[in-house]
Enzyme design. Structure first.
Site, mmCIF file in Angstrom:
data_model
loop_
_atom_site.group_PDB
_atom_site.id
_atom_site.type_symbol
_atom_site.label_atom_id
_atom_site.label_comp_id
_atom_site.label_asym_id
_atom_site.label_seq_id
_atom_site.Cartn_x
_atom_site.Cartn_y
_atom_site.Cartn_z
ATOM 1 N N GLY A 5 0.661 47.303 -48.953
ATOM 2 C CA GLY A 5 -0.278 46.743 -48.049
ATOM 3 C C GLY A 5 0.219 46.640 -46.649
ATOM 4 N N ARG A 6 0.860 45.389 -46.521
ATOM 5 C CA ARG A 6 1.335 44.893 -45.335
ATOM 6 C C ARG A 6 2.465 43.984 -45.502
ATOM 7 N NH1 ARG A 6 -0.595 48.576 -43.155
ATOM 8 N NH2 ARG A 6 -2.058 48.716 -41.551
ATOM 9 N N SER A 49 -9.280 39.449 -55.728
ATOM 10 C CA SER A 49 -9.603 39.980 -54.590
ATOM 11 C C SER A 49 -10.931 38.781 -54.015
ATOM 12 C CB SER A 49 -10.567 41.308 -54.667
ATOM 13 O OG SER A 49 -11.672 41.166 -55.568
ATOM 14 N N ARG A 50 -11.135 39.092 -52.794
ATOM 15 C CA ARG A 50 -12.109 37.709 -52.355
ATOM 16 C C ARG A 50 -13.131 37.757 -53.346
ATOM 17 N NH1 ARG A 50 -13.377 40.319 -46.787
ATOM 18 N NH2 ARG A 50 -13.002 42.047 -48.266
ATOM 19 N N ALA A 54 3.763 55.601 -46.845
ATOM 20 C CA ALA A 54 2.865 56.040 -47.831
ATOM 21 C C ALA A 54 1.861 57.060 -47.486
ATOM 22 C CB ALA A 54 2.052 54.856 -48.398
ATOM 23 N N GLU A 110 8.956 44.347 -39.621
ATOM 24 C CA GLU A 110 8.935 46.035 -39.168
ATOM 25 C C GLU A 110 9.350 45.976 -37.748
ATOM 26 O OE1 GLU A 110 6.161 48.749 -40.744
ATOM 27 O OE2 GLU A 110 6.069 47.605 -42.647
ATOM 28 N N HIS A 143 7.522 52.568 -44.471
ATOM 29 C CA HIS A 143 5.747 52.407 -44.163
ATOM 30 C C HIS A 143 5.596 53.918 -44.245
ATOM 31 C CE1 HIS A 143 2.754 49.907 -42.157
ATOM 32 N NE2 HIS A 143 2.405 51.003 -42.752
ATOM 33 N N ILE A 177 -7.780 51.805 -52.323
ATOM 34 C CA ILE A 177 -6.440 52.082 -52.721
ATOM 35 C C ILE A 177 -6.281 51.407 -54.092
ATOM 36 C CG2 ILE A 177 -4.110 51.705 -52.186
ATOM 37 C CD1 ILE A 177 -4.609 51.702 -49.372
#
Ligand code: GLV
Length: 326
Positions: free
Chosen positions: A252-253, A195-196, A302, A282, A300, A176
Protein backbone atom coordinates in the site's frame (compact mmCIF):
# COMPACT_ATOMS: atom_id res chain seq x y z
CA UNK A 1 15.35 17.69 -18.02
CA UNK A 2 13.82 16.05 -21.07
CA UNK A 3 11.36 17.81 -23.33
CA UNK A 4 9.13 16.29 -25.96
CA UNK A 5 7.44 18.34 -28.58
CA UNK A 6 5.45 17.40 -31.61
CA UNK A 7 2.78 18.31 -34.06
CA UNK A 8 -0.21 16.01 -34.13
CA UNK A 9 -3.70 16.15 -35.45
CA UNK A 10 -6.70 15.31 -33.39
CA UNK A 11 -9.20 12.71 -34.65
CA UNK A 12 -11.24 15.38 -36.37
CA UNK A 13 -8.07 16.71 -38.00
CA UNK A 14 -8.31 19.92 -36.06
CA UNK A 15 -4.88 21.26 -35.11
CA UNK A 16 -4.46 21.21 -31.37
CA UNK A 17 -3.23 24.12 -29.35
CA UNK A 18 0.01 23.28 -27.64
CA UNK A 19 -0.60 22.13 -24.15
CA UNK A 20 1.98 22.11 -21.45
CA UNK A 21 2.02 19.00 -19.37
CA UNK A 22 4.44 18.46 -16.54
CA UNK A 23 5.34 15.13 -14.99
CA UNK A 24 8.18 13.00 -13.70
CA UNK A 25 10.47 11.20 -16.18
CA UNK A 26 9.20 7.72 -15.45
CA UNK A 27 5.74 8.68 -16.60
CA UNK A 28 7.07 10.13 -19.81
CA UNK A 29 9.02 7.00 -20.60
CA UNK A 30 5.62 5.51 -21.28
CA UNK A 31 5.19 7.75 -24.25
CA UNK A 32 8.73 7.52 -25.46
CA UNK A 33 8.56 3.73 -25.37
CA UNK A 34 5.32 3.61 -27.32
CA UNK A 35 6.11 5.37 -30.58
CA UNK A 36 2.90 4.38 -32.25
CA UNK A 37 0.95 6.46 -29.78
CA UNK A 38 -0.28 9.87 -30.84
CA UNK A 39 1.03 12.63 -28.61
CA UNK A 40 -2.06 14.77 -28.76
CA UNK A 41 -1.13 16.90 -25.84
CA UNK A 42 2.42 18.06 -26.47
CA UNK A 43 4.49 20.10 -25.40
CA UNK A 44 5.41 18.05 -22.41
CA UNK A 45 8.18 18.53 -19.92
CA UNK A 46 9.57 15.95 -17.65
CA UNK A 47 11.85 16.43 -14.72
CA UNK A 48 12.85 14.85 -11.42
CA UNK A 49 12.56 18.24 -9.78
CA UNK A 50 9.51 19.11 -7.70
CA UNK A 51 7.25 21.22 -9.86
CA UNK A 52 7.78 24.57 -8.16
CA UNK A 53 11.55 24.18 -8.39
CA UNK A 54 11.22 23.08 -12.00
CA UNK A 55 9.28 26.20 -12.93
CA UNK A 56 11.88 28.55 -11.51
CA UNK A 57 14.98 26.70 -12.69
CA UNK A 58 13.68 26.10 -16.23
CA UNK A 59 12.07 29.46 -16.68
CA UNK A 60 8.68 28.01 -17.54
CA UNK A 61 5.71 30.35 -17.23
CA UNK A 62 3.40 28.85 -14.54
CA UNK A 63 0.27 29.98 -16.37
CA UNK A 64 1.22 27.84 -19.39
CA UNK A 65 0.82 24.59 -17.44
CA UNK A 66 -2.68 23.22 -17.97
CA UNK A 67 -2.22 19.64 -16.92
CA UNK A 68 -0.11 17.69 -14.49
CA UNK A 69 0.78 14.08 -14.97
CA UNK A 70 2.07 12.64 -11.78
CA UNK A 71 2.89 9.48 -9.92
CA UNK A 72 3.07 8.93 -6.15
CA UNK A 73 6.56 10.45 -6.03
CA UNK A 74 5.39 13.81 -7.35
CA UNK A 75 3.60 15.81 -4.68
CA UNK A 76 0.78 17.98 -5.98
CA UNK A 77 0.45 20.21 -2.95
CA UNK A 78 -1.83 23.18 -2.37
CA UNK A 79 1.15 25.45 -3.17
CA UNK A 80 1.66 23.74 -6.52
CA UNK A 81 -2.02 24.07 -7.40
CA UNK A 82 -2.14 27.73 -6.36
CA UNK A 83 0.91 28.51 -8.49
CA UNK A 84 -0.73 27.22 -11.69
CA UNK A 85 -3.70 29.42 -12.61
CA UNK A 86 -4.50 27.50 -15.81
CA UNK A 87 -4.35 24.05 -14.26
CA UNK A 88 -7.50 22.14 -15.07
CA UNK A 89 -6.60 18.47 -14.69
CA UNK A 90 -4.27 16.27 -12.67
CA UNK A 91 -3.82 12.74 -13.96
CA UNK A 92 -2.03 10.34 -11.66
CA UNK A 93 -0.63 7.08 -12.94
CA UNK A 94 -1.33 5.46 -9.61
CA UNK A 95 -4.15 3.91 -7.65
CA UNK A 96 -3.31 5.91 -4.52
CA UNK A 97 -3.98 9.64 -4.42
CA UNK A 98 -2.37 10.56 -1.10
CA UNK A 99 0.25 12.67 -2.95
CA UNK A 100 -2.43 15.05 -4.24
CA UNK A 101 -4.13 17.75 -2.20
CA UNK A 102 -7.65 16.67 -3.14
CA UNK A 103 -9.55 19.34 -1.15
CA UNK A 104 -7.50 22.07 -2.86
CA UNK A 105 -8.17 20.54 -6.30
CA UNK A 106 -11.83 20.34 -5.47
CA UNK A 107 -12.10 23.94 -4.32
CA UNK A 108 -10.27 25.16 -7.46
CA UNK A 109 -12.37 22.95 -9.74
CA UNK A 110 -9.31 20.99 -10.90
CA UNK A 111 -10.32 17.54 -12.05
CA UNK A 112 -8.34 14.60 -10.63
CA UNK A 113 -8.16 11.33 -12.49
CA UNK A 114 -6.45 8.23 -11.14
CA UNK A 115 -5.68 4.97 -12.80
CA UNK A 116 -8.22 3.24 -10.56
CA UNK A 117 -7.85 -0.48 -10.19
CA UNK A 118 -5.96 -0.98 -13.44
CA UNK A 119 -2.81 -2.26 -11.66
CA UNK A 120 -4.59 -4.48 -9.16
CA UNK A 121 -3.30 -7.74 -10.68
CA UNK A 122 0.28 -6.56 -10.85
CA UNK A 123 0.26 -5.24 -7.29
CA UNK A 124 -1.34 -8.46 -6.02
CA UNK A 125 1.36 -10.45 -7.81
CA UNK A 126 4.00 -8.37 -6.03
CA UNK A 127 2.31 -8.97 -2.67
CA UNK A 128 2.41 -12.73 -3.30
CA UNK A 129 6.02 -12.53 -4.49
CA UNK A 130 7.11 -10.66 -1.38
CA UNK A 131 5.20 -13.02 0.88
CA UNK A 132 6.61 -16.19 -0.65
CA UNK A 133 10.07 -14.65 -0.71
CA UNK A 134 9.96 -13.83 3.03
CA UNK A 135 8.53 -17.24 3.94
CA UNK A 136 10.89 -19.25 1.72
CA UNK A 137 13.97 -17.00 2.19
CA UNK A 138 14.40 -16.68 -1.58
CA UNK A 139 16.31 -13.38 -1.58
CA UNK A 140 18.37 -14.40 1.44
CA UNK A 141 19.20 -17.73 -0.22
CA UNK A 142 20.09 -15.93 -3.44
CA UNK A 143 22.55 -13.71 -1.52
CA UNK A 144 23.91 -16.81 0.20
CA UNK A 145 24.57 -18.63 -3.08
CA UNK A 146 26.23 -15.62 -4.66
CA UNK A 147 28.58 -15.23 -1.69
CA UNK A 148 29.15 -18.91 -1.09
CA UNK A 149 31.90 -21.35 -2.03
CA UNK A 150 31.03 -24.89 -3.27
CA UNK A 151 31.94 -26.57 0.02
CA UNK A 152 29.42 -24.37 1.86
CA UNK A 153 26.62 -24.41 -0.72
CA UNK A 154 24.32 -26.67 1.28
CA UNK A 155 24.88 -24.98 4.62
CA UNK A 156 22.22 -22.27 4.31
CA UNK A 157 21.56 -21.33 7.95
CA UNK A 158 17.85 -20.58 7.46
CA UNK A 159 14.65 -22.59 7.58
CA UNK A 160 11.76 -21.44 5.47
CA UNK A 161 8.08 -22.04 6.01
CA UNK A 162 5.27 -22.90 3.63
CA UNK A 163 2.45 -20.57 2.65
CA UNK A 164 -0.16 -23.32 2.47
CA UNK A 165 -2.65 -23.18 5.33
CA UNK A 166 -1.43 -19.87 6.74
CA UNK A 167 -4.01 -17.51 8.24
CA UNK A 168 -3.73 -14.30 6.26
CA UNK A 169 -5.30 -11.03 7.36
CA UNK A 170 -5.82 -8.65 4.45
CA UNK A 171 -6.00 -4.99 5.43
CA UNK A 172 -8.09 -3.24 2.78
CA UNK A 173 -10.22 -5.59 0.71
CA UNK A 174 -10.61 -3.39 -2.37
CA UNK A 175 -9.58 -4.50 -5.85
CA UNK A 176 -5.97 -5.21 -4.86
CA UNK A 177 -6.94 -6.94 -1.62
CA UNK A 178 -9.51 -8.99 -3.55
CA UNK A 179 -6.87 -10.10 -6.07
CA UNK A 180 -4.53 -11.04 -3.21
CA UNK A 181 -7.34 -13.09 -1.63
CA UNK A 182 -7.99 -14.89 -4.94
CA UNK A 183 -4.33 -15.88 -5.16
CA UNK A 184 -4.16 -16.94 -1.49
CA UNK A 185 -7.14 -19.23 -1.97
CA UNK A 186 -5.10 -21.24 -4.47
CA UNK A 187 -2.59 -21.82 -1.66
CA UNK A 188 -5.30 -23.06 0.73
CA UNK A 189 -4.77 -20.09 3.04
CA UNK A 190 -7.35 -19.06 5.60
CA UNK A 191 -8.37 -15.56 4.65
CA UNK A 192 -9.83 -12.79 6.82
CA UNK A 193 -9.87 -9.04 6.48
CA UNK A 194 -10.11 -5.61 8.03
CA UNK A 195 -11.54 -2.64 6.20
CA UNK A 196 -13.61 0.47 6.94
CA UNK A 197 -16.82 -1.53 6.60
CA UNK A 198 -17.86 -5.14 6.42
CA UNK A 199 -18.46 -6.14 2.81
CA UNK A 200 -21.92 -7.67 2.48
CA UNK A 201 -21.00 -9.96 -0.43
CA UNK A 202 -17.74 -11.26 1.05
CA UNK A 203 -17.74 -14.44 3.13
CA UNK A 204 -14.26 -14.09 4.67
CA UNK A 205 -14.39 -13.22 8.38
CA UNK A 206 -14.38 -9.46 8.96
CA UNK A 207 -12.52 -7.83 11.86
CA UNK A 208 -13.42 -4.25 12.63
CA UNK A 209 -10.42 -4.15 14.96
CA UNK A 210 -7.02 -4.62 13.36
CA UNK A 211 -5.40 -5.82 16.63
CA UNK A 212 -7.91 -8.66 16.73
CA UNK A 213 -7.25 -9.42 13.07
CA UNK A 214 -3.50 -9.55 13.81
CA UNK A 215 -3.88 -11.84 16.80
CA UNK A 216 -5.80 -14.32 14.60
CA UNK A 217 -3.37 -14.10 11.65
CA UNK A 218 0.05 -15.49 10.72
CA UNK A 219 0.46 -12.89 7.99
CA UNK A 220 -0.85 -9.37 7.44
CA UNK A 221 -1.00 -8.04 3.88
CA UNK A 222 -1.53 -4.28 3.66
CA UNK A 223 -3.43 -3.21 0.55
CA UNK A 224 -5.36 -0.15 1.72
CA UNK A 225 -5.05 3.52 0.82
CA UNK A 226 -3.12 5.91 3.04
CA UNK A 227 -5.48 8.35 4.75
CA UNK A 228 -5.45 10.13 8.09
CA UNK A 229 -7.37 7.11 9.47
CA UNK A 230 -4.93 4.50 8.14
CA UNK A 231 -1.61 6.29 8.86
CA UNK A 232 0.34 3.96 11.21
CA UNK A 233 -2.57 1.53 11.24
CA UNK A 234 0.13 -1.08 11.90
CA UNK A 235 1.94 -0.08 15.08
CA UNK A 236 3.73 -1.92 17.86
CA UNK A 237 0.47 -3.15 19.41
CA UNK A 238 -0.62 -4.71 16.11
CA UNK A 239 2.80 -6.30 15.58
CA UNK A 240 2.89 -7.75 19.10
CA UNK A 241 -0.58 -9.19 18.45
CA UNK A 242 0.68 -10.74 15.19
CA UNK A 243 3.45 -12.41 17.16
CA UNK A 244 6.93 -13.87 16.79
CA UNK A 245 6.09 -16.04 13.76
CA UNK A 246 4.18 -13.23 12.08
CA UNK A 247 5.01 -11.74 8.68
CA UNK A 248 3.90 -8.38 7.28
CA UNK A 249 3.67 -7.52 3.59
CA UNK A 250 3.06 -3.93 2.52
CA UNK A 251 2.07 -3.03 -1.05
CA UNK A 252 0.00 0.00 0.00
CA UNK A 253 1.92 2.98 1.32
CA UNK A 254 4.92 3.07 3.65
CA UNK A 255 3.21 5.20 6.28
CA UNK A 256 0.57 2.52 6.86
CA UNK A 257 3.25 1.06 9.16
CA UNK A 258 5.07 2.89 11.91
CA UNK A 259 8.47 2.09 10.42
CA UNK A 260 10.47 2.84 13.60
CA UNK A 261 8.31 0.39 15.51
CA UNK A 262 8.61 -2.14 12.67
CA UNK A 263 12.40 -1.94 12.88
CA UNK A 264 12.25 -2.41 16.67
CA UNK A 265 9.91 -5.39 16.43
CA UNK A 266 12.04 -7.04 13.74
CA UNK A 267 15.24 -6.37 15.69
CA UNK A 268 13.81 -7.88 18.88
CA UNK A 269 12.32 -10.87 17.06
CA UNK A 270 8.80 -9.77 18.00
CA UNK A 271 7.70 -10.51 14.44
CA UNK A 272 9.41 -12.86 12.01
CA UNK A 273 9.81 -10.90 8.81
CA UNK A 274 8.50 -8.37 6.35
CA UNK A 275 8.14 -7.86 2.62
CA UNK A 276 7.99 -4.17 1.74
CA UNK A 277 7.36 -2.51 -1.60
CA UNK A 278 6.89 0.88 0.07
CA UNK A 279 8.62 2.85 2.83
CA UNK A 280 7.56 5.53 5.22
CA UNK A 281 10.16 8.08 4.11
CA UNK A 282 10.63 7.28 0.45
CA UNK A 283 13.02 7.58 -1.29
CA UNK A 284 14.93 6.92 1.94
CA UNK A 285 14.93 3.39 3.28
CA UNK A 286 15.78 2.74 6.89
CA UNK A 287 19.40 1.56 7.24
CA UNK A 288 18.36 -1.15 9.70
CA UNK A 289 15.90 -2.71 7.25
CA UNK A 290 18.64 -2.94 4.64
CA UNK A 291 20.78 -5.13 6.89
CA UNK A 292 18.03 -7.63 7.79
CA UNK A 293 17.97 -11.01 6.04
CA UNK A 294 14.36 -11.61 7.07
CA UNK A 295 13.17 -8.51 5.22
CA UNK A 296 12.60 -8.35 1.47
CA UNK A 297 12.70 -4.89 -0.07
CA UNK A 298 11.38 -3.57 -3.37
CA UNK A 299 11.58 0.07 -4.55
CA UNK A 300 7.84 0.87 -4.86
CA UNK A 301 7.88 -1.20 -8.01
CA UNK A 302 4.72 -3.30 -7.85
CA UNK A 303 3.21 -1.56 -10.85
CA UNK A 304 6.41 -1.36 -12.86
CA UNK A 305 5.45 -4.01 -15.36
CA UNK A 306 5.38 -3.68 -19.13
CA UNK A 307 1.66 -4.53 -18.99
CA UNK A 308 1.00 -1.57 -16.69
CA UNK A 309 3.08 0.73 -18.85
CA UNK A 310 1.05 0.10 -21.98
CA UNK A 311 -2.26 0.37 -20.16
CA UNK A 312 -1.11 3.56 -18.48
CA UNK A 313 -0.05 5.10 -21.75
CA UNK A 314 -3.51 4.58 -23.22
CA UNK A 315 -5.25 5.70 -20.08
CA UNK A 316 -3.29 8.92 -19.68
CA UNK A 317 -3.66 9.91 -23.32
CA UNK A 318 -7.38 9.27 -23.32
CA UNK A 319 -7.94 11.08 -20.03
CA UNK A 320 -6.11 14.19 -21.18
CA UNK A 321 -7.63 14.23 -24.64
CA UNK A 322 -11.15 13.70 -23.42
CA UNK A 323 -10.94 16.39 -20.82
CA UNK A 324 -9.03 19.00 -22.75
CA UNK A 325 -10.15 18.64 -26.34
CA UNK A 326 -13.73 17.45 -26.29
O1 GLV B 1 1.84 3.16 -5.72
C1 GLV B 1 1.23 2.91 -6.70
C2 GLV B 1 -0.16 3.19 -6.90
O2 GLV B 1 -0.79 3.83 -6.04
O3 GLV B 1 -0.67 2.79 -7.96
Amino acid sequence: MAAMEGEHKHNDNKELEPLLVYGPPLVFQLFESNNSHKYHFLKAFSSHLPLLQFLTTQNVEPSSIRAILCNPHQKVTADVIKTLPSLSIVVTTSIGMDHIDLPECHSRGVRVVSIGAMFADDVADMAMGLLIDVLCNISAADRYVRNSVPSKLWNLPLLGSKLGGKRVGIVGLGRIGGEVAKRLEAFDCIIMYHSRNKKPLVSYPFYSNIVELASNSDVLVLCCALTEQTRHIVNKEVMLALGKEGVIVNVGRGALINENELVQCLTKGEIKGAGLDVFENEPNVSKELITMDNVVLSPHAAALTSDCFYDTCDFVSKSLEEFLYK
